[in-house]
Design a protein around this motif. Structure first.
Motif, mmCIF file in Angstrom:
data_model
loop_
_atom_site.group_PDB
_atom_site.id
_atom_site.type_symbol
_atom_site.label_atom_id
_atom_site.label_comp_id
_atom_site.label_asym_id
_atom_site.label_seq_id
_atom_site.Cartn_x
_atom_site.Cartn_y
_atom_site.Cartn_z
ATOM 1 N N ALA A 6 -39.441 144.875 -6.263
ATOM 2 C CA ALA A 6 -39.633 146.223 -6.786
ATOM 3 C C ALA A 6 -40.266 147.133 -5.740
ATOM 4 N N ALA A 7 -41.241 146.603 -5.015
ATOM 5 C CA ALA A 7 -41.927 147.411 -4.000
ATOM 6 C C ALA A 7 -40.971 147.863 -2.909
ATOM 7 N N GLY A 40 -41.714 146.459 -13.625
ATOM 8 C CA GLY A 40 -40.740 146.313 -14.697
ATOM 9 C C GLY A 40 -40.231 144.885 -14.778
ATOM 10 N N ALA A 41 -38.934 144.723 -14.846
ATOM 11 C CA ALA A 41 -38.347 143.381 -14.963
ATOM 12 C C ALA A 41 -38.156 142.707 -13.615
ATOM 13 N N LEU A 42 -38.401 143.405 -12.523
ATOM 14 C CA LEU A 42 -38.171 142.851 -11.195
ATOM 15 C C LEU A 42 -39.397 142.107 -10.686
ATOM 16 N N ALA A 60 -29.583 154.140 -13.767
ATOM 17 C CA ALA A 60 -28.670 153.438 -14.673
ATOM 18 C C ALA A 60 -29.021 151.960 -14.800
ATOM 19 N N ALA A 61 -29.512 151.388 -13.688
ATOM 20 C CA ALA A 61 -29.811 149.958 -13.685
ATOM 21 C C ALA A 61 -31.184 149.635 -14.284
ATOM 22 N N THR A 62 -32.163 150.533 -14.127
ATOM 23 C CA THR A 62 -33.542 150.224 -14.542
ATOM 24 C C THR A 62 -34.042 151.082 -15.693
ATOM 25 N N GLY A 63 -33.304 152.135 -16.031
ATOM 26 C CA GLY A 63 -33.735 153.005 -17.123
ATOM 27 C C GLY A 63 -34.407 154.268 -16.620
ATOM 28 N N VAL A 64 -34.302 155.331 -17.419
ATOM 29 C CA VAL A 64 -34.844 156.618 -16.984
ATOM 30 C C VAL A 64 -36.361 156.625 -16.985
ATOM 31 N N GLY A 65 -36.992 155.688 -17.677
ATOM 32 C CA GLY A 65 -38.447 155.643 -17.718
ATOM 33 C C GLY A 65 -39.070 154.714 -16.705
ATOM 34 N N SER A 66 -38.267 154.074 -15.859
ATOM 35 C CA SER A 66 -38.814 153.132 -14.892
ATOM 36 C C SER A 66 -39.563 153.854 -13.784
ATOM 37 N N VAL A 67 -40.419 153.118 -13.097
ATOM 38 C CA VAL A 67 -41.176 153.702 -11.992
ATOM 39 C C VAL A 67 -40.241 154.154 -10.879
ATOM 40 N N PHE A 68 -39.118 153.472 -10.706
ATOM 41 C CA PHE A 68 -38.161 153.833 -9.652
ATOM 42 C C PHE A 68 -37.548 155.207 -9.928
ATOM 43 N N PHE A 120 -44.253 152.161 -2.373
ATOM 44 C CA PHE A 120 -44.372 150.696 -2.292
ATOM 45 C C PHE A 120 -45.473 150.212 -3.230
ATOM 46 N N LEU A 121 -46.653 150.833 -3.155
ATOM 47 C CA LEU A 121 -47.763 150.399 -4.007
ATOM 48 C C LEU A 121 -47.471 150.677 -5.484
ATOM 49 N N GLY A 122 -46.917 151.860 -5.767
ATOM 50 C CA GLY A 122 -46.640 152.202 -7.157
ATOM 51 C C GLY A 122 -45.645 151.260 -7.800
ATOM 52 N N ALA A 123 -44.572 150.918 -7.092
ATOM 53 C CA ALA A 123 -43.561 150.016 -7.642
ATOM 54 C C ALA A 123 -44.070 148.584 -7.714
ATOM 55 N N TYR A 124 -44.893 148.181 -6.753
ATOM 56 C CA TYR A 124 -45.453 146.822 -6.782
ATOM 57 C C TYR A 124 -46.333 146.626 -8.016
ATOM 58 N N ARG A 125 -47.070 147.664 -8.378
ATOM 59 C CA ARG A 125 -48.006 147.554 -9.496
ATOM 60 C C ARG A 125 -47.348 147.798 -10.847
ATOM 61 N N ASP A 126 -46.129 148.304 -10.846
ATOM 62 C CA ASP A 126 -45.398 148.527 -12.094
ATOM 63 C C ASP A 126 -43.934 148.140 -11.873
#
Length: 479
Positions: free
Chosen positions: A347-348, A340-342, A260-268, A332-338
């Motif tokens: 993000a990681a 989003g707005a964070l 809900a906070a980052t969107g359904v398409g976010s890496v999270f 951790f690596l996937g979120a760090y490299r993508d």
């Protein structure tokens, strides 16, 4: 020291029975918390080592649970998806101290590893491109190959006791390594094969979940808490609805909030959905599912490179807790490299913690919901046969994992050969890396000849990697 009968001649088993019936603790809760915390600091070396630690502390030293009940809990935890050692801790914690005992045991089992691996992930992202860190991993990665090979042989000797079981293991390896069959299909097929083998060749599949398995205690002493008075709950629809409501809310609540906070398409959100699904098919422990996770994380989502997957496993091997904790490093690596707005670092950390949550939360739900039924399934030969088939397939799955890591650790170039349904990764022999090969051979000697512990092997291999790598040129960076 063995407890003596109390007032009125009532022995510890009678008092334990009263405790079980009244819902109170069978062992002092403070002592249980302290014991589970000490166990959590010793859970190195994969599920085999973790189970051995619990066996020594709970069965042999404190004698809180008998060998038969310990074996029964272990066997049926292996039927469930998820890390069996962590589920075993949750199960035994529930048997001894009810729901709060299961929560404490399960959470403490993973907490030190979460903290340690999060710190190592930060160090890797911050300094992973420096020469010294690269040299460290030049030693750690091939050492992991030796450890996986040791696990393969150890599990294979214990499980493949009949040619039919060896056939199931070989079929699982071929299906994964050559035909890219989805992992859940391999697990389901192995369970069906185990059941069919038990019908056609009853002597080939020895049930592992029978109530009579391991009746005798290892040292002839009875457990402090009698076997038949351990905590239990009466299964029923009211209890099931309550457990499902709480468990599902705790499991999917945080990922839904993230979506809900980052969107359904976010890496999270993508990571939460993928690893939630992976948690439902992780039969056979971390080694069995890592090939599936590595393939998806590397080839489908691009969160990290193949060599980084091996490095993540090396991190998981050197920290306490289940090996499946490597998914935290992947996230951790996937979120760090993508991010989003964070901020990338924020993000990681968010990605790592969300993935850790969705990976382990289902285990608590499975244990608390299924434990009362599992208690009633003692001696069910059909389920035991399915378990035997799945564990036989695990040998083939681990062999596929070892092949995957070897190809991407010892060679820098790999080409894919496809022919119809056949899919095979072939290394380019000219791209062989001398340092990993030499360190890998040394690690094999440490593990199989010198019989060193995992931590000692990893430490010496890391030093060898640094010495051999840095001998070829100057250091370009330091921590």
């Amino acid at each position: 020291m063995t407890e003596q009968p109390g007032p009125g001649g009532r022995d510890p088993a009678e008092r334990s029975g009263d405790a079980a019936r009244s819902g109170t603790d069978l062992v002092p809760f403070r002592s249980a918390v302290r014991t589970w915390f000490l166990i959590s600091l010793q859970t190195f070396g994969g599920p085999a080592g973790q189970i051995a630690v619990m066996q020594r502390v709970l069965v042999e030293e404190r004698r809180w649970i008998g060998q038969r009940r310990f074996n029964h809990a272990l066997n049926y935890c292996m039927l469930l998806p998820g890390p069996e050692a962590q589920q075993l801790a949750t199960y035994v914690g529930w048997l001894l101290n009810g729901v709060r005992g299961g929560l404490v045991a399960g959470v403490l089992f993973v907490l030190p590893g979460v903290a340690a691996l999060l710190g190592l992930s930060v160090l890797y992202v911050a300094y992973g491109d420096t020469r010294i860190v690269t040299a460290l991993f030049a030693g750690l990665a091939p050492a992991v190959l030796a450890i996986v090979a040791q696990a393969l042989l150890r599990i294979g000797r214990r499980i493949l006791t009949h040619v039919s079981l060896a056939g199931i293991g070989l079929a699982a390896f071929v299906a994964l390594a050559l035909f890219n069959v989805p992992f859940p299909v391999v697990v389901l097929g192995a369970g069906v094969a185990g059941y069919l083998v038990s019908r056609l060749l009853p002597h080939a599949v020895v049930g592992t979940g029978t109530a009579g398995a391991g009746d005798g205690e290892a040292d002839g002493r009875a457990p402090v808490v009698a076997d038949d008075v351990l905590h239990r709950a009466v299964p029923g629809w009211r209890r099931n609805v309550r457990v499902l409501a709480v468990g599902l809310t705790c499991w999917v609540g945080p990922p839904l909030a993230i979506a809900a906070a980052t969107g359904v398409g976010s890496v999270f959100t993508t990571q939460a959905v993928f690893f939630s699904a992976a948690a439902l098919v992780t039969f056979g422990g971390a080694y069995a599912v890592l090939a599936f996770v590595a393939q998806q994380a590397v080839e489908v989502y691009g969160w990290l490179h193949p060599t980084e997957m091996v490095r993540g496993l090396a991190f998981a091997e050197t920290t306490p807790g289940p090996l499946i904790m490597v998914v935290q490093f992947v996230a951790f690596l996937g979120a760090y490299r993508d991010p989003g707005a964070l901020d990338p670092w924020v993000a990681a950390v968010v990605g790592a913690l969300v993935v850790t949550w969705v990976t382990f939360a289902p285990s608590f739900l499975f244990i608390f919901l299924g434990a009362p039924y599992v208690e009633r399934l003692r001696g069910n030969t059909g389920l035991s046969a399915a378990l035997t088939g799945i564990t036989a397939a695990v040998v083939g799955v681990i062999a596929n994992l070892a092949l995957y890591f070897a190809v991407h650790t010892l060679f820098t170039e790999v080409r894919e050969l496809t022919w119809g349904p056949l899919r095979l990764e072939l290394p380019q022999l000219a791209s062989v890396q001398p340092v990993p090969v030499l360190v890998g051979l040394a690690a094999m000697g440490m593990v199989f000849v010198l019989r060193w512990s995992i931590l000692r092997t990893l430490a010496v291999s890391a030093v060898l990697g640094v010495v051999v790598s840095l001998a070829s040129g100057p250091i370009t960076g330091l921590f």
